[in-house]
Design a protein around this motif. Structure first.
Motif, PDB file in Angstrom:
ATOM      1  N   LEU A   1     -12.044  14.098 -28.361  1.00 27.39           N
ATOM      2  CA  LEU A   1     -11.990  14.046 -26.896  1.00 27.39           C
ATOM      3  C   LEU A   1     -10.575  14.298 -26.412  1.00 27.39           C
ATOM      4  CD1 LEU A   1     -13.232  13.457 -24.128  1.00 27.39           C
ATOM      5  CD2 LEU A   1     -12.872  11.016 -24.566  1.00 27.39           C
ATOM      6  N   ARG A   2      -9.609  13.699 -27.065  1.00 25.64           N
ATOM      7  CA  ARG A   2      -8.208  13.889 -26.663  1.00 25.64           C
ATOM      8  C   ARG A   2      -7.812  15.360 -26.780  1.00 25.64           C
ATOM      9  NH1 ARG A   2      -3.148  14.506 -28.106  1.00 25.64           N
ATOM     10  NH2 ARG A   2      -3.710  14.928 -30.278  1.00 25.64           N
ATOM     11  N   GLN A   3      -8.214  15.989 -27.870  1.00 28.30           N
ATOM     12  CA  GLN A   3      -7.867  17.388 -28.079  1.00 28.30           C
ATOM     13  C   GLN A   3      -8.529  18.283 -27.038  1.00 28.30           C
ATOM     14  OE1 GLN A   3      -5.840  18.957 -29.999  1.00 28.30           O
ATOM     15  NE2 GLN A   3      -5.168  17.382 -31.443  1.00 28.30           N
ATOM     16  N   ALA A   4      -9.793  18.016 -26.730  1.00 32.57           N
ATOM     17  CA  ALA A   4     -10.522  18.840 -25.765  1.00 32.57           C
ATOM     18  C   ALA A   4      -9.904  18.731 -24.374  1.00 32.57           C
ATOM     19  CB  ALA A   4     -11.995  18.423 -25.726  1.00 32.57           C
ATOM     20  N   ILE A   5      -9.557  17.524 -23.964  1.00 25.44           N
ATOM     21  CA  ILE A   5      -8.935  17.325 -22.655  1.00 25.44           C
ATOM     22  C   ILE A   5      -7.562  17.991 -22.621  1.00 25.44           C
ATOM     23  CG2 ILE A   5      -7.899  15.596 -21.132  1.00 25.44           C
ATOM     24  CD1 ILE A   5     -10.222  13.756 -21.789  1.00 25.44           C
ATOM     25  N   SER A   6      -6.818  17.876 -23.709  1.00 25.24           N
ATOM     26  CA  SER A   6      -5.500  18.503 -23.768  1.00 25.24           C
ATOM     27  C   SER A   6      -5.600  20.013 -23.624  1.00 25.24           C
ATOM     28  CB  SER A   6      -4.805  18.148 -25.090  1.00 25.24           C
ATOM     29  OG  SER A   6      -4.540  16.767 -25.174  1.00 25.24           O
ATOM     30  N   GLU A   7      -6.581  20.618 -24.271  1.00 26.28           N
ATOM     31  CA  GLU A   7      -6.758  22.064 -24.171  1.00 26.28           C
ATOM     32  C   GLU A   7      -7.141  22.481 -22.756  1.00 26.28           C
ATOM     33  OE1 GLU A   7      -5.970  24.341 -26.400  1.00 26.28           O
ATOM     34  OE2 GLU A   7      -5.235  22.657 -27.612  1.00 26.28           O
ATOM     35  N   SER A   8      -7.943  21.664 -22.076  1.00 30.28           N
ATOM     36  CA  SER A   8      -8.323  21.973 -20.690  1.00 30.28           C
ATOM     37  C   SER A   8      -7.099  21.947 -19.782  1.00 30.28           C
ATOM     38  CB  SER A   8      -9.370  20.965 -20.184  1.00 30.28           C
ATOM     39  OG  SER A   8     -10.602  21.152 -20.831  1.00 30.28           O
TER      40      SER A   8
ATOM     41  N   ASN B   1     -18.177  14.267 -18.099  1.00 32.91           N
ATOM     42  CA  ASN B   1     -19.051  15.417 -17.873  1.00 32.91           C
ATOM     43  C   ASN B   1     -18.867  16.508 -18.928  1.00 32.91           C
ATOM     44  OD1 ASN B   1     -20.364  15.089 -14.930  1.00 32.91           O
ATOM     45  ND2 ASN B   1     -18.305  14.229 -14.895  1.00 32.91           N
ATOM     46  N   ASP B   2     -17.745  17.214 -18.876  1.00 32.42           N
ATOM     47  CA  ASP B   2     -17.544  18.348 -19.772  1.00 32.42           C
ATOM     48  C   ASP B   2     -17.547  17.941 -21.237  1.00 32.42           C
ATOM     49  OD1 ASP B   2     -17.142  19.369 -17.269  1.00 32.42           O
ATOM     50  OD2 ASP B   2     -15.375  20.548 -17.797  1.00 32.42           O
ATOM     51  N   TYR B   3     -17.000  16.760 -21.538  1.00 35.04           N
ATOM     52  CA  TYR B   3     -16.876  16.342 -22.934  1.00 35.04           C
ATOM     53  C   TYR B   3     -17.539  14.983 -23.172  1.00 35.04           C
ATOM     54  CZ  TYR B   3     -13.352  19.949 -22.385  1.00 35.04           C
ATOM     55  OH  TYR B   3     -12.708  21.118 -22.073  1.00 35.04           O
ATOM     56  N   ALA B   4     -18.684  14.783 -22.530  1.00 38.92           N
ATOM     57  CA  ALA B   4     -19.381  13.495 -22.635  1.00 38.92           C
ATOM     58  C   ALA B   4     -19.845  13.207 -24.057  1.00 38.92           C
ATOM     59  CB  ALA B   4     -20.571  13.465 -21.679  1.00 38.92           C
TER      60      ALA B   4
END
Length: 209
Positions: free
Chosen positions: A146-153, A136-139
């Motif tokens: 993607l890994r970086q975005a999830i890590s920041e979340s 959803n958020d990073y589709a």
């Protein structure tokens, strides 16, 4: 004619059962948690749970559910800290809380999974659901982005994710129920003879190196 004395033998629904029976006219309703709550002639007892969680030992003896073991887990925690310099959380566990999908056996026959644990095991997980973020958020992301975005979340998440869609589907269970179930599945009650379970990395997340 209504029964005057009834003994209920269920565990986790016992309060509801007692209430229903009393509303139906039963005069005296007792549960297993009302029996052996005080010593009789020097016998063992469990002031909180009575016979709940007891196991047959011999033809004439039973083992009651543990009580007054908070000091035990604190002592173990202190001894490990002194011996190793490591702060660990400690719990006493019995039955795990799960249902077998094949045999349909509901494992939890004890009143609770853990009768005593150190304070670091109080609470429930506070986790984001990775596949929700990815779908959803990073589709539109993939690979390293993607890994970086999830890590920041994960790094930016607040201390209480209740009601946040990104946490929906994570397990809202007590930490002691989750960890105790893991311990029970590992040690079992057969002939393994496992005296203690050491769990490492349980509180790590995707951002830990």
């Amino acid at each position: 004619m209504c029964a005057r004395l009834l003994l209920t033998c269920d565990i986790h629904t016992r309060k509801r059962t007692k209430r229903i029976l009393k509303e139906a006219g039963a005069k005296i309703v007792l549960g297993l948690d009302d029996i052996c709550t005080a010593p009789i002639g020097g016998s063992g007892y469990n002031s909180k749970y009575g016979l709940l969680g007891s196991n047959k030992s011999t033809e004439s003896k039973i083992k009651l559910f543990p009580q007054d073991c908070k000091q035990l887990v604190l002592d173990i925690q202190e001894q490990i800290l002194k011996a190793t310099g490591k702060h660990v959380e400690v719990m006493v566990y019995g039955d795990g809380a799960f249902k077998d999908p094949q045999g349909k056996i509901w494992e939890l026959a004890d009143p609770v999974v853990s009768p005593a644990f150190t304070d670091g095991l109080i609470g429930t997980p506070n986790e984001l659901k990775l596949k929700y973020l990815a779908d959803n958020d990073y589709a539109n992301l993939s690979g390293e982005a993607l890994r970086q975005a999830i890590s920041e979340s994960i790094k930016a998440k607040n201390g209480n994710l209740k009601g946040n869609m990104a946490s929906q589907g994570t397990t809202p269970r007590q930490l002691t129920d989750l960890i105790g179930s893991l311990c029970d599945l590992t040690s079992g009650s057969g002939d393994k003879g496992t005296p203690i379970i050491l769990i490492q990395g349980y509180f790590d997340n995707y951002t830990n190196e």
